[in-house]
Design an enzyme around this catalytic site. Sequence first.
Site, PDB file in Angstrom:
ATOM      1  N   CYS A 136      -8.113  -5.617  -6.211  1.00  0.00           N
ATOM      2  CA  CYS A 136      -9.794  -5.324  -6.354  1.00  0.00           C
ATOM      3  C   CYS A 136      -9.906  -3.667  -5.704  1.00  0.00           C
ATOM      4  O   CYS A 136      -9.027  -2.908  -5.516  1.00  0.00           O
ATOM      5  CB  CYS A 136     -10.371  -5.441  -4.342  1.00  0.00           C
ATOM      6  N   ASN A 151       5.193   1.022  -3.148  1.00  0.00           N
ATOM      7  CA  ASN A 151       4.318   1.126  -3.856  1.00  0.00           C
ATOM      8  C   ASN A 151       4.927  -0.124  -5.059  1.00  0.00           C
ATOM      9  O   ASN A 151       6.190  -0.403  -6.169  1.00  0.00           O
ATOM     10  CB  ASN A 151       5.010   1.939  -5.266  1.00  0.00           C
ATOM     11  N   ASP A 180      -7.466   1.962  -8.642  1.00  0.00           N
ATOM     12  CA  ASP A 180      -7.395   3.531  -9.175  1.00  0.00           C
ATOM     13  C   ASP A 180      -8.096   3.805 -10.704  1.00  0.00           C
ATOM     14  O   ASP A 180      -7.359   3.038 -11.346  1.00  0.00           O
ATOM     15  CB  ASP A 180      -6.817   4.364  -8.080  1.00  0.00           C
ATOM     16  N   GLU A 228       0.673  -1.365  -0.319  1.00  0.00           N
ATOM     17  CA  GLU A 228       0.068   0.575   0.417  1.00  0.00           C
ATOM     18  C   GLU A 228       0.403   1.705   0.409  1.00  0.00           C
ATOM     19  O   GLU A 228       2.112   1.449   0.767  1.00  0.00           O
ATOM     20  CB  GLU A 228      -0.918  -0.161   1.644  1.00  0.00           C
ATOM     21  N   ILE A 229       0.500   2.053  -0.538  1.00  0.00           N
ATOM     22  CA  ILE A 229       1.020   3.358  -1.109  1.00  0.00           C
ATOM     23  C   ILE A 229       1.318   4.124   0.333  1.00  0.00           C
ATOM     24  O   ILE A 229       2.362   4.870   0.156  1.00  0.00           O
ATOM     25  CB  ILE A 229       0.960   4.476  -2.315  1.00  0.00           C
ATOM     26  N   THR A 238     -13.906  -6.366   0.562  1.00  0.00           N
ATOM     27  CA  THR A 238     -13.317  -5.336   0.833  1.00  0.00           C
ATOM     28  C   THR A 238     -13.792  -3.960   0.943  1.00  0.00           C
ATOM     29  O   THR A 238     -15.606  -3.531   0.889  1.00  0.00           O
ATOM     30  CB  THR A 238     -12.668  -5.014  -0.431  1.00  0.00           C
ATOM     31  N   GLU A 239     -13.492  -3.067   1.401  1.00  0.00           N
ATOM     32  CA  GLU A 239     -14.341  -1.953   1.785  1.00  0.00           C
ATOM     33  C   GLU A 239     -14.695  -1.493   0.640  1.00  0.00           C
ATOM     34  O   GLU A 239     -15.247  -0.835   0.666  1.00  0.00           O
ATOM     35  CB  GLU A 239     -13.084  -1.355   2.377  1.00  0.00           C
ATOM     36  N   GLU A 240     -13.260  -0.953  -0.733  1.00  0.00           N
ATOM     37  CA  GLU A 240     -14.766  -0.778  -1.366  1.00  0.00           C
ATOM     38  C   GLU A 240     -15.619  -1.385  -1.943  1.00  0.00           C
ATOM     39  O   GLU A 240     -16.645  -0.843  -2.467  1.00  0.00           O
ATOM     40  CB  GLU A 240     -13.464  -0.710  -3.195  1.00  0.00           C
TER      41      GLU A 240
HETATM   42  C1  LIG Z   1      -9.660   2.134  -4.213  1.00  0.00           C
HETATM   43  S1  LIG Z   1      -8.258   1.946  -3.703  1.00  0.00           S
HETATM   44  C2  LIG Z   1      -8.485  -0.259  -2.967  1.00  0.00           C
HETATM   45  C3  LIG Z   1      -8.522  -0.302  -1.842  1.00  0.00           C
HETATM   46  C4  LIG Z   1      -8.811  -2.082  -1.272  1.00  0.00           C
HETATM   47  N1  LIG Z   1      -8.701  -2.990  -1.949  1.00  0.00           N
HETATM   48  C5  LIG Z   1     -10.318  -2.326  -1.228  1.00  0.00           C
HETATM   49  O1  LIG Z   1     -11.056  -3.070  -2.185  1.00  0.00           O
HETATM   50  O2  LIG Z   1     -11.112  -1.647  -0.628  1.00  0.00           O
HETATM   51  C6  LIG Z   1      -6.932   1.997  -3.987  1.00  0.00           C
HETATM   52  C7  LIG Z   1      -6.126   1.576  -2.570  1.00  0.00           C
HETATM   53  O3  LIG Z   1      -4.371   1.458  -3.369  1.00  0.00           O
HETATM   54  C8  LIG Z   1      -3.340   2.205  -3.096  1.00  0.00           C
HETATM   55  N2  LIG Z   1      -2.778   2.670  -4.539  1.00  0.00           N
HETATM   56  C9  LIG Z   1      -2.706   3.471  -5.161  1.00  0.00           C
HETATM   57  N3  LIG Z   1      -1.267   3.426  -6.181  1.00  0.00           N
HETATM   58  C10 LIG Z   1      -0.775   2.593  -6.148  1.00  0.00           C
HETATM   59  C11 LIG Z   1       0.650   1.870  -5.703  1.00  0.00           C
HETATM   60  N4  LIG Z   1       0.870   2.059  -6.484  1.00  0.00           N
HETATM   61  N5  LIG Z   1       0.926   0.838  -5.120  1.00  0.00           N
HETATM   62  C12 LIG Z   1       0.440   0.505  -3.994  1.00  0.00           C
HETATM   63  N6  LIG Z   1      -0.825   0.998  -3.667  1.00  0.00           N
HETATM   64  C13 LIG Z   1      -0.894   1.885  -4.274  1.00  0.00           C
HETATM   65  C14 LIG Z   1      -4.306   3.163  -2.729  1.00  0.00           C
HETATM   66  O4  LIG Z   1      -3.588   4.262  -1.654  1.00  0.00           O
HETATM   67  C15 LIG Z   1      -5.957   3.115  -1.970  1.00  0.00           C
HETATM   68  O5  LIG Z   1      -5.423   2.919  -0.787  1.00  0.00           O
END
Ligand SMILES: C[S@@+](CC[C@H](N)C(=O)[O-])C[C@H]1O[C@@H](n2cnc3c(N)ncnc32)[C@H](O)[C@@H]1O
EC number: 2.1.1.33
Length: 161
Positions: A57, A37, A60, A2-3, A135-137
């Site tokens: 999941c 990342n 973005d 997670e970033i 998942t949260e989303e």
């Molecule tokens: C829309 S959320 C989805 C969270 C989770 N997968 C769910 O289904 O509830 C996207 C997550 O990916 C993380 N993220 C985005 N780009 C990333 C990257 N390059 N490396 C790691 N995490 C990343 C964001 O900070 C965010 O917490």
Amino acid sequence: MEIRAQVTEYVQERLKALRAQNQEAGLYQNASCIRANSMKFLPNFFKKHQLSKIFLCFPDPHFKARKHKARIVSTTLTAEYAYVVRPGGIIYTITDVEDLHNWMVSHFNVYPSFERVGEEEQEADECVNIMRTETEEGKKVTRNNGPKFVALFKRLEDPPW
Ligand SMILES: C[S@@+](CC[C@H](N)C(=O)[O-])C[C@H]1O[C@@H](n2cnc3c(N)ncnc32)[C@H](O)[C@@H]1O
């Protein structure tokens, strides 16, 4: 991976709590969250064919064309997923954005190391239901009566050299 620092901390705290609550059963010992990342450092964390499953999941969507390079599925990253996932392993994808779903399907479809999993096998996979609802989303999309597009891709054997 997670970033965001705050999200990483939240997941780490949740895991600690779940381990404490389920101490006797010894659950949640094989889960962890690291701040990284994933688009830059995935091959630094995993060796070739180490993983059986990767879950993408509700990534973005990066709607604008000039931001598409930030999407978590791309030609370069598909090659990295093929490297770290073992033959027979599966990449799971789910999104509420149809355009992103089509983008992920088209990128995995053109990559020779992956084959899309058929609907019957997809729906029989217990991870699919968990991914849809837990998942949260996934929960947020359910609350908003949004759509959920799922696609699974199996890592094929490499051809003999
Ligand atoms: C829309 S959320 C989805 C969270 C989770 N997968 C769910 O289904 O509830 C996207 C997550 O990916 C993380 N993220 C985005 N780009 C990333 C990257 N390059 N490396 C790691 N995490 C990343 C964001 O900070 C965010 O917490």
